[in-house]
Design a protein around this motif. Structure first.
Motif, PDB file in Angstrom:
ATOM      1  N   LYS A  48       0.825  -1.211   0.000  1.00 32.14           N
ATOM      2  CA  LYS A  48       0.000   0.000   0.000  1.00 32.14           C
ATOM      3  C   LYS A  48       0.855   1.254   0.000  1.00 32.14           C
ATOM      4  N   PRO A  49       0.512   2.256  -0.765  1.00 34.53           N
ATOM      5  CA  PRO A  49      -0.737   2.417  -1.485  1.00 34.53           C
ATOM      6  C   PRO A  49      -0.753   1.746  -2.853  1.00 34.53           C
ATOM      7  N   PHE A  50       0.304   1.012  -3.202  1.00 35.27           N
ATOM      8  CA  PHE A  50       0.396   0.414  -4.522  1.00 35.27           C
ATOM      9  C   PHE A  50      -0.244  -0.971  -4.562  1.00 35.27           C
ATOM     10  N   CYS A  51      -0.725  -1.344  -5.729  1.00 37.71           N
ATOM     11  CA  CYS A  51      -1.326  -2.650  -5.954  1.00 37.71           C
ATOM     12  C   CYS A  51      -0.234  -3.715  -6.060  1.00 37.71           C
ATOM     13  N   ASP A  52      -0.471  -4.875  -5.443  1.00 33.16           N
ATOM     14  CA  ASP A  52       0.454  -6.001  -5.578  1.00 33.16           C
ATOM     15  C   ASP A  52      -0.246  -7.230  -6.153  1.00 33.16           C
ATOM     16  N   GLY A  53      -1.457  -7.063  -6.660  1.00 33.25           N
ATOM     17  CA  GLY A  53      -2.202  -8.160  -7.276  1.00 33.25           C
ATOM     18  C   GLY A  53      -3.056  -8.975  -6.321  1.00 33.25           C
ATOM     19  N   THR A  54      -3.072  -8.629  -5.038  1.00 35.36           N
ATOM     20  CA  THR A  54      -3.841  -9.389  -4.053  1.00 35.36           C
ATOM     21  C   THR A  54      -5.325  -9.444  -4.399  1.00 35.36           C
ATOM     22  N   HIS A  55      -5.841  -8.432  -5.081  1.00 35.60           N
ATOM     23  CA  HIS A  55      -7.272  -8.407  -5.432  1.00 35.60           C
ATOM     24  C   HIS A  55      -7.681  -9.675  -6.185  1.00 35.60           C
ATOM     25  N   LYS A  56      -6.752 -10.250  -6.953  1.00 31.94           N
ATOM     26  CA  LYS A  56      -7.060 -11.487  -7.686  1.00 31.94           C
ATOM     27  C   LYS A  56      -7.208 -12.663  -6.727  1.00 31.94           C
ATOM     28  N   LYS A  57      -6.329 -12.727  -5.721  1.00 33.58           N
ATOM     29  CA  LYS A  57      -6.359 -13.847  -4.759  1.00 33.58           C
ATOM     30  C   LYS A  57      -7.609 -13.822  -3.897  1.00 33.58           C
ATOM     31  N   ILE A  58      -8.059 -12.621  -3.539  1.00 33.74           N
ATOM     32  CA  ILE A  58      -9.222 -12.510  -2.649  1.00 33.74           C
ATOM     33  C   ILE A  58     -10.533 -12.354  -3.419  1.00 33.74           C
ATOM     34  N   GLU A  59     -10.439 -12.405  -4.749  1.00 35.18           N
ATOM     35  CA  GLU A  59     -11.603 -12.264  -5.618  1.00 35.18           C
ATOM     36  C   GLU A  59     -12.367 -10.973  -5.341  1.00 35.18           C
ATOM     37  N   PHE A  60     -11.609  -9.871  -5.268  1.00 33.32           N
ATOM     38  CA  PHE A  60     -12.212  -8.538  -5.095  1.00 33.32           C
ATOM     39  C   PHE A  60     -13.212  -8.294  -6.208  1.00 33.32           C
ATOM     40  N   ASN A  61     -14.377  -7.799  -5.850  1.00 34.28           N
ATOM     41  CA  ASN A  61     -15.456  -7.617  -6.815  1.00 34.28           C
ATOM     42  C   ASN A  61     -15.995  -6.199  -6.744  1.00 34.28           C
ATOM     43  N   SER A  62     -15.628  -5.386  -7.719  1.00 33.28           N
ATOM     44  CA  SER A  62     -16.140  -4.025  -7.800  1.00 33.28           C
ATOM     45  C   SER A  62     -15.903  -3.509  -9.211  1.00 33.28           C
ATOM     46  N   ALA A  63     -16.964  -3.064  -9.846  1.00 32.28           N
ATOM     47  CA  ALA A  63     -16.862  -2.555 -11.214  1.00 32.28           C
ATOM     48  C   ALA A  63     -17.765  -1.327 -11.363  1.00 32.28           C
ATOM     49  N   PRO A  64     -17.429  -0.220 -10.667  1.00 28.01           N
ATOM     50  CA  PRO A  64     -18.277   0.970 -10.753  1.00 28.01           C
ATOM     51  C   PRO A  64     -18.261   1.570 -12.161  1.00 28.01           C
ATOM     52  N   ARG A  65     -19.324   2.241 -12.521  1.00 28.34           N
ATOM     53  CA  ARG A  65     -19.434   2.893 -13.821  1.00 28.34           C
ATOM     54  C   ARG A  65     -19.750   4.378 -13.645  1.00 28.34           C
ATOM     55  N   ALA A  66     -19.167   5.193 -14.509  1.00 27.57           N
ATOM     56  CA  ALA A  66     -19.466   6.622 -14.514  1.00 27.57           C
ATOM     57  C   ALA A  66     -20.904   6.802 -14.998  1.00 27.57           C
ATOM     58  N   LYS A  67     -21.569   7.758 -14.458  1.00 25.93           N
ATOM     59  CA  LYS A  67     -22.972   7.999 -14.857  1.00 25.93           C
ATOM     60  C   LYS A  67     -23.109   9.283 -15.587  1.00 25.93           C
TER      61      LYS A  67
END
Length: 67
Positions: A48-67
């Motif tokens: 942190k604050p940088f990504c190390d790819g952990t989101h793949k291991k924990i199956e992070f789920n978030s896909a917000p869209r601009a409105k």
């Protein structure tokens, strides 16, 4: 003319920053970054604050869209 900075919220992943930016910590000290880097969005990175790819291991789920 200044280069346009692009920040992309990746589906189920990091925040990708492309462009000439300065990234500061809470004390105002600068991190050493290049023109492209990824910031953690899942909160579980060991770099942190940088990504190390952990989101793949924990199956992070978030896909917000601009409105």
């Amino acid at each position: 003319e200044q280069e346009k900075v692009v920040i992309k919220i990746n589906d189920n992943g990091s925040i990708r920053v492309n462009g000439n930016v300065e990234l500061l910590d809470g004390n105002g000290d600068a991190y050493s970054v290049g023109n492209t880097f990824s910031l953690c969005r899942c909160g579980q990175s060991e770099k942190k604050p940088f990504c190390d790819g952990t989101h793949k291991k924990i199956e992070f789920n978030s896909a917000p869209r601009a409105k």
